[in-house]
Enzyme design. Structure first.
Site, PDB file in Angstrom:
ATOM      1  N   PHE A  62       0.775  -1.290   0.039  1.00 27.79           N
ATOM      2  CA  PHE A  62      -0.058   0.035  -0.102  1.00 27.79           C
ATOM      3  C   PHE A  62       0.932   1.121  -0.052  1.00 27.79           C
ATOM      4  CE2 PHE A  62      -2.561   3.378   1.884  1.00 27.79           C
ATOM      5  CZ  PHE A  62      -3.449   3.541   0.794  1.00 27.79           C
ATOM      6  N   THR A  63       0.402   2.392  -0.635  1.00 29.48           N
ATOM      7  CA  THR A  63       1.282   3.439  -0.837  1.00 29.48           C
ATOM      8  C   THR A  63       2.049   4.095   0.554  1.00 29.48           C
ATOM      9  OG1 THR A  63      -0.608   4.802  -0.568  1.00 29.48           O
ATOM     10  CG2 THR A  63       0.181   4.130  -2.711  1.00 29.48           C
TER      11      THR A  63
ATOM     12  N   ASP B 287      -2.313  -4.754   8.896  1.00 29.11           N
ATOM     13  CA  ASP B 287      -2.992  -3.492   8.543  1.00 29.11           C
ATOM     14  C   ASP B 287      -4.619  -3.807   8.709  1.00 29.11           C
ATOM     15  OD1 ASP B 287      -4.122  -1.404   7.223  1.00 29.11           O
ATOM     16  OD2 ASP B 287      -2.531  -1.188   5.847  1.00 29.11           O
TER      17      ASP B 287
ATOM     18  N   LYS C 132     -11.631   4.370   7.995  1.00 27.93           N
ATOM     19  CA  LYS C 132     -12.286   3.406   7.047  1.00 27.93           C
ATOM     20  C   LYS C 132     -13.337   2.706   8.022  1.00 27.93           C
ATOM     21  CE  LYS C 132      -8.504   4.453   4.596  1.00 27.93           C
ATOM     22  NZ  LYS C 132      -7.515   5.272   5.006  1.00 27.93           N
TER      23      LYS C 132
ATOM     24  N   ARG D 194      -5.733   4.004  -9.635  1.00 24.62           N
ATOM     25  CA  ARG D 194      -4.610   2.974  -8.815  1.00 24.62           C
ATOM     26  C   ARG D 194      -3.815   2.081  -9.942  1.00 24.62           C
ATOM     27  NH1 ARG D 194      -4.707   4.504  -3.269  1.00 24.62           N
ATOM     28  NH2 ARG D 194      -3.301   5.704  -4.302  1.00 24.62           N
TER      29      ARG D 194
ATOM     30  N   PHE E 138       1.156  10.404  -6.802  1.00 21.15           N
ATOM     31  CA  PHE E 138      -0.148  10.408  -7.305  1.00 21.15           C
ATOM     32  C   PHE E 138      -1.033  11.376  -6.631  1.00 21.15           C
ATOM     33  CE2 PHE E 138      -1.917   8.536  -3.485  1.00 21.15           C
ATOM     34  CZ  PHE E 138      -0.841   7.756  -2.905  1.00 21.15           C
TER      35      PHE E 138
HETATM   36  N1  F0G Z   1      -3.458   1.177   4.849  1.00 24.19           N
HETATM   37  C1  F0G Z   1      -4.466   0.861   3.893  1.00 24.19           C
HETATM   38  C2  F0G Z   1      -5.011  -0.365   3.497  1.00 24.19           C
HETATM   39  C3  F0G Z   1      -5.055   1.988   3.320  1.00 24.19           C
HETATM   40  O1  F0G Z   1      -5.995   1.983   2.528  1.00 24.19           O
HETATM   41  C4  F0G Z   1      -4.608   3.442   3.923  1.00 24.19           C
HETATM   42  C5  F0G Z   1      -5.187   4.567   3.460  1.00 24.19           C
HETATM   43  C6  F0G Z   1      -3.859   3.504   4.821  1.00 24.19           C
HETATM   44  C7  F0G Z   1      -3.091   2.257   5.373  1.00 24.19           C
HETATM   45  C8  F0G Z   1      -3.281   4.971   5.334  1.00 24.19           C
HETATM   46  O2  F0G Z   1      -4.222   5.149   6.371  1.00 24.19           O
HETATM   47  O3  F0G Z   1      -4.936   7.234   5.224  1.00 24.19           O
HETATM   48  O4  F0G Z   1      -5.739   7.097   7.469  1.00 24.19           O
HETATM   49  O5  F0G Z   1      -3.361   7.584   6.692  1.00 24.19           O
HETATM   50  N2  F0G Z   1      -6.218   4.292   2.389  1.00 24.19           N
HETATM   51  C9  F0G Z   1      -6.815   5.797   1.676  1.00 24.19           C
HETATM   52  C10 F0G Z   1      -7.262   5.152   0.558  1.00 24.19           C
HETATM   53  C11 F0G Z   1      -5.985   6.787   1.708  1.00 24.19           C
HETATM   54  O6  F0G Z   1      -7.854   6.267  -0.184  1.00 24.19           O
HETATM   55  O7  F0G Z   1      -7.292   4.122   0.131  1.00 24.19           O
HETATM   56  P1  F0G Z   1      -4.437   6.939   6.500  1.00 24.19           P
END
Ligand code: F0G
Length: 473
Positions: free
Chosen positions: A142-143, A231, A274, A398, A465
């Site tokens: 994940f990014t 995660d 989330k 993505r 991105f």
């Molecule tokens: N891990 C996952 C799987 C995520 O999807 C995200 C965030 C994070 C960690 C980081 O959490 O944003 O609270 O700092 N995902 C968002 C998305 C940004 O749009 O999928 P964060």
């Protein structure tokens, strides 16, 4: 306004074709937020001003916002009432203890270190566990997670099953860890500080990991004395998929499944934005006393005191209450039911989507939308732009832009998946909104006038991105 669908689109007939009973929500609407309907000319101007990057659009120029499910949930009246009970003491807020108790009951970990959001927890975990030269295996990157691992000096190695990279493969648990790949990393890498397991896997299309696989990962890691960090951002959605897809779990509640799943890990990072149904917040959980001590020493430097971690007392109260609501089966049935509803409309219309439909989003396969574009012409970025132009629906790239560059060679990562994500905020949009989205996506897919792709004209150094700018080719 969203254009009328052409008479030939099959969407209007899908009511009869849906294969299951309705997923109607266990709530009704008490307050509404008006959204702006724009003209095609206004959208063309807004998109150009935003450098053809949907992250750079102003939200007031968006009709239906499917950029992300992160922090975009609607809170319940019980959560809003909780805001009024915020204890804004600098230290030892009662809301912290409520949150700590709630996380212990539902996720099962011993220590709770609050953070402002998920990446705050990723930062602290990476800094306290990773040494330069380490290797961190995970079921797809994940990014922000990979960024923090690399920033701390580790190399990330993808150990997701091969099906996870194949958008057309309908396997039920495409987020599973490939045990052979993991064993190879564990036995050959110089040092593995922990294995990073995500549930669900966002970049694979919101795909779940099975309980059997998680248990097997646990056994393998225990033999090698390597801890597992989960995660847990969408772990309740993952629990719903275990309940509905894995033999032996149909009669267990999401809450029970979540507890068992987390018990196979040693801690978690969490984006409260989330599953936990709040607009901001997160945490790091750990079972190990010494590690938790290290984490608390860092949180006071980067986030806030160890009993608020960047959140107001009221935010912690709303999150504790959101967690209680998130583990209810009725909530999850409607949550994932809505995502599947949109996915089914698109499948009936012949639109290429990632299968199975994921937990938080429907992912469009941009390669099959625009087979004439090379990956360097940014097909997914182009598709997200076209969707906005058609009806004001905002989606997220993505694909190659999100994947970024290899930090050693400086070359693009070329991910197999080149996707656009239609991410559904929790408890925000109606079934009619989903119909409008399906009509618009279908119109863009069927449009014979194909776009010519984009070129990147500004590239930020980190997590490009979010802020990159493009121009049409
Ligand atoms: N891990 C996952 C799987 C995520 O999807 C995200 C965030 C994070 C960690 C980081 O959490 O944003 O609270 O700092 N995902 C968002 C998305 C940004 O749009 O999928 P964060």
């Amino acid at each position: 306004m969203p254009p009328e669908p052409a008479p030939s689109t099959p969407i209007r007939t899908t009511g009869q074709q849906l294969r299951r009973r309705s997923w109607a929500e266990p709530w009704k609407i008490k307050m509404v937020e008006p959204i702006k309907v724009t003209t095609a000319a206004q959208r063309a101007t807004a998109l150009r001003d935003a450098g053809y990057n949907t992250f750079l659009l102003r939200s007031e120029d968006v009709y239906i916002d499917l950029l992300t499910d992160s922090g975009t949930s609607a809170m319940s009246d019980w959560q809003w009432a909780g805001l009024m009970l915020g204890d804004e003491a600098y230290a030892g807020s009662k809301n912290f203890y409520h949150l700590e108790d709630t996380v212990r009951r539902h996720y099962g970990y011993k220590h709770l270190i609050p953070t402002h959001q998920g990446r705050g927890a990723e930062h602290i975990l990476s800094q306290i566990m990773i040494q330069p030269g380490d290797t961190v295996p995970g079921n797809m990157y994940f990014t922000t997670t990979r960024y923090h691992q690399e920033h701390a000096g580790a190399q990330f190695v993808d150990v997701v099953v091969d099906e996870g990279h194949d958008p057309a493969n309908p396997a039920p648990f495409k987020g599973n860890v490939d045990l052979a790949k993991l064993e190879r990393v564990l036995t050959t890498a110089k040092h593995v500080p922990y294995v990073c397991v995500a549930a669900t896997v966002n970049m694979a299309g919101g795909q779940p990991i099975s309980m059997a696989n998680m248990r097997a990962v646990r056994e393998l890691c225990a033999r090698q004395h390597v801890p597992i960090m989960l995660d847990a951002t969408r772990a309740v959605e993952n629990a719903w998929f275990i309940k509905t897809r894995e033999p032996g779990y149909a009669e267990r509640s999401c809450g029970e499944i979540l507890r068992e799943f987390c018990s196979y890990s040693d801690g978690c990072t969490m984006s409260g934005k989330k599953d936990p149904l709040v607009n901001i917040g997160g945490w790091l959980s750990l079972n190990d006393d010494q590690l938790a001590d290290k984490a608390r020493n860092m949180v006071v430097v980067y986030e806030g005191l160890h009993t608020y971690g960047g959140m107001a007392g009221r935010d912690m109260e709303a999150m504790a209450r959101g967690i209680e609501e998130s583990v209810q089966d009725d909530h999850m049935r409607a949550r994932i039911g809505q995502v599947e509803y949109l996915g089914e409309l698109l499948q009936v219309a012949g639109v290429p989507v990632v299968l199975p439909i994921g937990g938080h989003a429907v992912y469009l396969d941009a390669r099959r939308f625009y087979p004439h574009l090379t990956q360097d012409e940014f097909p997914a970025q182009t598709l997200a732009a076209e969707l906005y132009l058609d009806a004001g629906v905002r989606a997220m790239e993505r694909g190659i832009v999100s994947a970024g560059r290899d930090h050693k060679t400086g070359k693009h990562h070329y991910p197999k998946l080149e996707l656009v994500r239609l991410t559904i905020p929790r408890r925000v949009y109606t079934q009619a909104h989903m119909d409008v989205v399906a009509e618009s996506v279908t119109a863009v897919f069927q449009n014979p006038d194909k776009p010519r792709g984009l070129k990147m004209v500004y590239e930020p150094e980190n997590l490009r991105f979010f802020q990159a700018r493009f121009e049409p080719l």
